[in-house]
Write a protein that holds these residues in place. Structure first.
Motif, mmCIF file in Angstrom:
data_model
loop_
_atom_site.group_PDB
_atom_site.id
_atom_site.type_symbol
_atom_site.label_atom_id
_atom_site.label_comp_id
_atom_site.label_asym_id
_atom_site.label_seq_id
_atom_site.Cartn_x
_atom_site.Cartn_y
_atom_site.Cartn_z
ATOM 1 N N LYS A 548 0.559 -1.116 0.116
ATOM 2 C CA LYS A 548 0.157 -0.116 -0.211
ATOM 3 C C LYS A 548 0.751 1.105 -0.294
ATOM 4 C CE LYS A 548 -4.049 -1.890 2.360
ATOM 5 N NZ LYS A 548 -4.964 -1.843 3.460
ATOM 6 N N GLY A 549 0.308 2.204 -0.921
ATOM 7 C CA GLY A 549 1.522 3.162 -1.064
ATOM 8 C C GLY A 549 2.643 2.775 -1.706
ATOM 9 N N VAL A 550 3.182 1.478 -1.884
ATOM 10 C CA VAL A 550 4.880 1.761 -2.756
ATOM 11 C C VAL A 550 4.203 -0.216 -2.862
ATOM 12 C CG1 VAL A 550 5.078 0.376 -0.443
ATOM 13 C CG2 VAL A 550 7.312 1.372 -1.391
ATOM 14 N N GLN A 551 5.425 -0.330 -3.502
ATOM 15 C CA GLN A 551 5.408 -2.220 -4.820
ATOM 16 C C GLN A 551 5.569 -3.067 -2.992
ATOM 17 O OE1 GLN A 551 8.261 -2.211 -7.222
ATOM 18 N NE2 GLN A 551 7.190 -5.161 -7.555
ATOM 19 N N ARG A 552 5.202 -3.764 -2.757
ATOM 20 C CA ARG A 552 4.941 -5.435 -1.918
ATOM 21 C C ARG A 552 6.333 -5.361 -2.451
ATOM 22 N NH1 ARG A 552 3.250 -10.475 -1.621
ATOM 23 N NH2 ARG A 552 2.625 -11.240 0.585
ATOM 24 N N ASP A 553 6.801 -5.704 -1.277
ATOM 25 C CA ASP A 553 8.570 -6.539 -0.836
ATOM 26 C C ASP A 553 7.666 -6.410 0.849
ATOM 27 O OD1 ASP A 553 10.552 -7.030 0.176
ATOM 28 O OD2 ASP A 553 11.389 -4.434 -1.125
ATOM 29 N N THR A 554 7.442 -8.093 1.021
ATOM 30 C CA THR A 554 7.547 -8.263 2.140
ATOM 31 C C THR A 554 8.800 -9.111 2.729
ATOM 32 O OG1 THR A 554 7.663 -10.700 1.508
ATOM 33 C CG2 THR A 554 5.614 -9.859 1.789
ATOM 34 N N ARG A 555 9.932 -8.619 2.269
ATOM 35 C CA ARG A 555 11.142 -8.891 3.290
ATOM 36 C C ARG A 555 11.558 -7.834 3.514
ATOM 37 N NH1 ARG A 555 16.488 -10.797 0.423
ATOM 38 N NH2 ARG A 555 15.396 -12.492 0.273
ATOM 39 N N THR A 556 11.417 -6.282 2.927
ATOM 40 C CA THR A 556 11.594 -4.987 3.883
ATOM 41 C C THR A 556 10.894 -4.757 4.250
ATOM 42 O OG1 THR A 556 12.692 -4.113 1.569
ATOM 43 C CG2 THR A 556 11.606 -2.533 2.873
ATOM 44 N N GLY A 557 9.414 -4.647 4.318
ATOM 45 C CA GLY A 557 8.079 -4.601 5.237
ATOM 46 C C GLY A 557 8.912 -5.890 6.476
ATOM 47 N N ILE A 558 9.034 -6.677 6.644
ATOM 48 C CA ILE A 558 9.872 -7.623 7.587
ATOM 49 C C ILE A 558 11.127 -6.599 8.596
ATOM 50 C CG2 ILE A 558 10.651 -9.503 8.787
ATOM 51 C CD1 ILE A 558 7.492 -10.114 7.861
ATOM 52 N N ARG A 559 11.527 -6.339 7.559
ATOM 53 C CA ARG A 559 13.085 -5.597 8.633
ATOM 54 C C ARG A 559 12.339 -4.474 9.157
ATOM 55 N NH1 ARG A 559 15.669 -6.492 3.592
ATOM 56 N NH2 ARG A 559 15.154 -4.569 2.626
ATOM 57 N N TRP A 560 11.107 -3.476 8.810
ATOM 58 C CA TRP A 560 10.403 -2.805 9.633
ATOM 59 C C TRP A 560 10.347 -2.805 10.448
ATOM 60 C CZ3 TRP A 560 11.866 2.483 8.812
ATOM 61 C CH2 TRP A 560 11.953 3.029 8.487
ATOM 62 N N LEU A 576 4.492 -8.655 12.993
ATOM 63 C CA LEU A 576 5.440 -9.812 12.990
ATOM 64 C C LEU A 576 4.452 -11.275 13.432
ATOM 65 C CD1 LEU A 576 8.421 -8.578 14.579
ATOM 66 C CD2 LEU A 576 8.062 -8.741 12.013
ATOM 67 N N GLY A 577 3.513 -11.071 13.938
ATOM 68 C CA GLY A 577 2.819 -12.231 14.559
ATOM 69 C C GLY A 577 1.692 -12.960 13.339
ATOM 70 N N LYS A 578 0.663 -11.739 13.169
ATOM 71 C CA LYS A 578 0.041 -11.925 11.907
ATOM 72 C C LYS A 578 1.318 -12.032 10.627
ATOM 73 C CE LYS A 578 -2.683 -8.060 12.870
ATOM 74 N NZ LYS A 578 -3.110 -6.312 12.461
ATOM 75 N N ALA A 579 2.289 -11.676 10.555
ATOM 76 C CA ALA A 579 2.930 -12.222 9.800
ATOM 77 C C ALA A 579 3.469 -14.194 9.628
ATOM 78 C CB ALA A 579 4.464 -12.039 9.222
ATOM 79 N N PHE A 580 4.132 -14.418 10.648
ATOM 80 C CA PHE A 580 4.121 -15.672 10.715
ATOM 81 C C PHE A 580 2.188 -16.978 11.015
ATOM 82 C CE2 PHE A 580 8.212 -14.582 12.097
ATOM 83 C CZ PHE A 580 9.141 -15.162 12.228
ATOM 84 N N GLN A 581 1.676 -16.010 11.489
ATOM 85 C CA GLN A 581 0.945 -16.290 11.729
ATOM 86 C C GLN A 581 0.049 -17.369 9.616
ATOM 87 O OE1 GLN A 581 -3.203 -14.619 13.198
ATOM 88 N NE2 GLN A 581 -3.802 -16.475 13.943
ATOM 89 N N LYS A 582 0.054 -16.026 9.349
ATOM 90 C CA LYS A 582 -0.684 -16.356 7.642
ATOM 91 C C LYS A 582 0.673 -16.816 6.378
ATOM 92 C CE LYS A 582 -4.297 -12.598 8.420
ATOM 93 N NZ LYS A 582 -4.685 -11.136 7.988
ATOM 94 N N GLY A 583 1.943 -17.021 7.502
ATOM 95 C CA GLY A 583 3.300 -17.383 6.402
ATOM 96 C C GLY A 583 3.133 -16.155 5.110
ATOM 97 N N ASN A 584 3.129 -14.846 5.586
ATOM 98 C CA ASN A 584 3.203 -13.898 4.998
ATOM 99 C C ASN A 584 4.489 -12.880 4.890
ATOM 100 O OD1 ASN A 584 2.745 -11.665 2.981
ATOM 101 N ND2 ASN A 584 1.756 -10.658 4.806
ATOM 102 N N GLY A 585 5.837 -13.898 3.954
ATOM 103 C CA GLY A 585 6.624 -13.175 3.996
ATOM 104 C C GLY A 585 8.048 -13.585 5.285
ATOM 105 N N VAL A 586 6.928 -14.472 5.333
ATOM 106 C CA VAL A 586 8.021 -15.561 6.387
ATOM 107 C C VAL A 586 7.340 -17.120 6.229
ATOM 108 C CG1 VAL A 586 9.243 -13.717 8.031
ATOM 109 C CG2 VAL A 586 6.700 -14.844 7.951
ATOM 110 N N GLU A 587 8.002 -17.901 6.865
ATOM 111 C CA GLU A 587 7.830 -19.280 6.787
ATOM 112 C C GLU A 587 6.535 -18.655 7.702
ATOM 113 O OE1 GLU A 587 9.052 -24.508 7.486
ATOM 114 O OE2 GLU A 587 10.415 -22.881 7.196
#
Length: 696
Positions: A548-560, A576-587
């Protein structure tokens, strides 16, 4: 409410009928010293060995606790920077004088550490030489507890505010923090932080734990376990979850504390019940339950023309009969290696500043103290004296008002906020606004709250200008207006105030009166991030994760998100919990997701309990579903949301209620009862503080 005996009620009535002069005769009650209560207070901040760094607040911590326990009827044995021999000598003295006591208490502030699961307190003369120097020269806390129990004390409380960084970093055998060990029978062992963790020493005055403990002890009557639970909640909130006090309870007896002169305090307070609020009445109500003769001596010195000065002299004689306290008053000087300049900054700084300055105060002269870590006992006395010496100082009047507010003396607080505001203190105006918006000492009135925030904003306060924008955004006290909200937020961000950039960006992200634009929102978040805002870092991470507002980049998102979480941001931990719950940008990893959700909750985002519940409801690869515990977490999220009235809290409340309605249909009556009890136990243990009161 304090219970007053019939005889004391008669005394009060007589005193009030004959007013002041008869009061001098009436106030001759026998001191109500609790039988068989002793406290050994040990504070070590200076060490003879240069290998052991000094601690700035350990001695002040011990003095503060000694003053509080003296008020609560304990016979205090006070040791400051004591040697091992002096400590052992004092323990022997207590054993001779207090066999079979009702209650004993040991408090230690200083360097404490563990070796092989055994805890040690470092006396001032410890010499770190030889392989077993701790066993030979330190005080074994485990052994000391056994010795104190051998005195046949009915209940023993041990408080260890001693989990700072180890002064011996190269000693691999020395563990971090203190080790958890099971409390002996009839004993409570309280730690300033979780076992194996490190506690903070604090910036000025007191450590976070001791400041919260002293304030929690200021009560007409309280059960000691309730004190410990309140301290845990306040320290967790004030440190963003970085420090969580802990205690092990193996005592079966109720431990009720009340002031030594509780009945006298009721009568003394009545002497000013029909007076207008003045500095002398505020000072009087601050010391009425004191067991320290120096408090009444100070009152008589500060207000010699007041008719209460004579009563103070009589109370001084009464309290002095118990003996002069062995502990000194707090040392609250600002230490600076550079030479002071006559009339310079250091001369302007008072003890009131050091103890009571709030976060975001534009008039601040020292580092602020979070609201839950103010030692209100000491701060009240210091601010009364400071205002007595400089009665028209807007900064000091505002600080006195803040402490009264924290002590829940709301009518007096509003009085001094009004005095400070009339002298141009913008923070005082926001204090008035909080009082009227939440009904603290007055009837709730959003219009008056709005007017006070507006006055502060017109005085140029960047936080107040942002707050005024929030009032317009939410429609508090004025018709809702998104354009006007943005105008005031813009003025705040023009002053470089990072939270204003976040809020202003939020208007574009949500489309509040402007075309929705994630790109524009992101520009403001980036600026706020450069100013150190972890909230902005979290929002940037979310933007990259969602594209949103930028090209999707989950690696950069996880770093932020990781960067924001490392700064202690609770919402980044949630994302970060949501990311691991859905496997979004991480396993995908539900166990890691659960850990991050719990970290978010530990950092006091109560809404995270909705997400904890969602994982407990379905279970993980290694964890069976647990419907009662999931239900309990939904209840905690709901009850936390009920304490707030913002847009986000309303969404959190609705989310929790939907989840509760959904899960109840899957549960038996026994499971529902179990979940409700779990939630009640958690709330009692950790507390749900009213986040509306966090105006800083």
């Amino acid at each position: 409410m304090m219970t007053v005996s019939p005889s004391v009620k008669v005394i009060i009535a007589l005193c009030m009928r004959a007013r002041f002069y008869l009061a001098l005769v009436c106030l001759t009650a026998t001191p109500a010293l609790a039988d068989g209560r002793w406290a050994l207070i040990l504070g070590v901040g200076e060490y003879e060995s240069r290998a052991i760094p000094s601690l700035s607040n350990a001695v002040n911590d011990s003095r503060a606790i000694a003053a509080s326990l003296n008020d609560m009827g304990f016979e205090v044995y006070y040791l400051e920077n004591a040697t091992k021999a002096k400590i052992e000598e004092t323990v022997d003295q207590i054993g001779r004088e207090h066999q079979g006591a009702e209650l004993g208490l040991f408090y230690f502030a200083g360097h404490g550490l563990q070796v092989g699961g055994k805890n040690y307190a470092l006396p001032s003369d410890l010499v770190p030489t030889g392989a077993d120097f701790l066993q030979r020269n330190a005080i074994s806390v485990n052994d000391l507890i056994k010795t104190l129990n051998d005195f046949d004390t009915q209940s023993l409380v041990v408080i260890l505010d001693a989990c700072r960084d180890s002064p011996f970093p190269n000693e691999e055998a020395i563990g971090v923090g203190l080790a958890l060990f099971d409390a002996p029978d009839n004993t409570i062992v309280a730690y300033s932080t979780a076992p194996g963790a490190v506690a903070f020493d604090g910036a000025y005055g007191n450590s976070p734990y001791t400041a919260a403990l002293v304030t929690a002890l200021k009560s007409a009557e309280t059960e000691f376990r309730d004190v410990l639970r309140l301290v845990r909640a306040r320290v967790r909130l004030a440190t963003g979850g970085a420090q969580t006090p802990w205690y092990v309870d193996n005592s079966k007896e109720a431990i009720t504390l009340r002031p030594r002169f509780a009945e006298d305090a009721e009568a003394l307070a009545q002497l000013v019940s029909d007076r207008d609020i003045t500095l002398s009445t505020t000072a009087w109500l601050t010391v009425v339950d004191s067991a320290d003769p120096r408090d009444f001596e100070q009152f008589a010195s500060l207000f010699p023309e007041d008719t209460l000065a004579e009563v103070a002299q009589r109370q001084l004689t009464l309290v002095s009969a118990e003996g002069t306290p062995s502990f000194p008053l707090l040392d609250l000087r600002v230490r600076d290696a550079d030479e002071d300049v006559p009339g310079g900054l250091l001369v302007q700084i008072t003890a009131c500043d050091i103890l009571a300055t709030g976060i975001g105060d534009p008039l601040a002269l020292v580092e602020p103290v979070p609201h839950d870590l103010v030692n209100t006992r000491a701060a009240m006395r210091a601010c009364v004296e400071a205002v007595r010496d400089d009665a028209t100082n807007a900064r000091l009047l505002g600080l006195l008002a803040r402490v009264l507010n924290l002590d829940e003396r709301f009518e007096e607080s509003l009085h001094y906020y009004e005095l400070a505001a009339a002298r141009g203190n913008p923070t005082a105006y926001t204090g008035i606004a909080t009082a009227y918006r939440l009904g603290m000492g007055v009837e709730p009135d959003n219009e008056k709250a709005f007017e006070s925030v507006q006055e502060a904003a017109l005085l140029g306060s960047a936080p107040a200008r942002l707050l005024l924008g929030v009032y317009y955004r939410e429609g508090w006290g004025r018709q809702q207006s998104f354009p006007e909200a943005r105008r005031w937020m813009r003025l705040s961000l023009d002053a470089g105030y990072a939270p204003a950039y976040v809020a202003y960006g939020g208007t574009y992200r949500k489309g509040l009166g402007v075309p929705k634009s994630d790109e524009t929102a992101l520009e403001f978040y980036r600026t706020a991030a450069t100013l150190g805002s972890s909230d902005a870092m979290n929002l940037i991470g979310r933007a990259y994760m969602a594209g949103k507002g930028v090209q999707r980049d989950t690696r950069t998102g996880i770093r932020w998100l990781a960067r924001a979480s490392e700064e202690g941001n609770p919402f980044a931990a949630l994302e970060l919990g949501k990311a691991f719950q859905k496997g979004n940008g991480v396993e995908k990893d539900l166990e890691k997701a659960l850990s991050y959700f719990r970290l978010s909750a530990q950092r006091n985002f109560v809404g995270a309990h909705n997400y904890i519940g969602s994982i407990l409801r379905t279970g993980t690869r290694n964890r069976q579903p647990n419907l009662p515990e999931a239900y309990a977490n939904y209840i905690i999220a709901r009850d936390g949301a009920l304490l707030r009235d913002t847009r986000d809290s309303i969404k959190q409340l609705n989310d929790a209620e939907v989840r509760i309605a959904s899960i109840i249909g899957e549960m038996s009556s026994q499971q529902i009862e179990s979940g409700e009890q779990m939630a009640a136990d958690w709330i009692e243990q950790y507390g749900l503080l009213d986040f509306n009161l966090v105006s800083e």
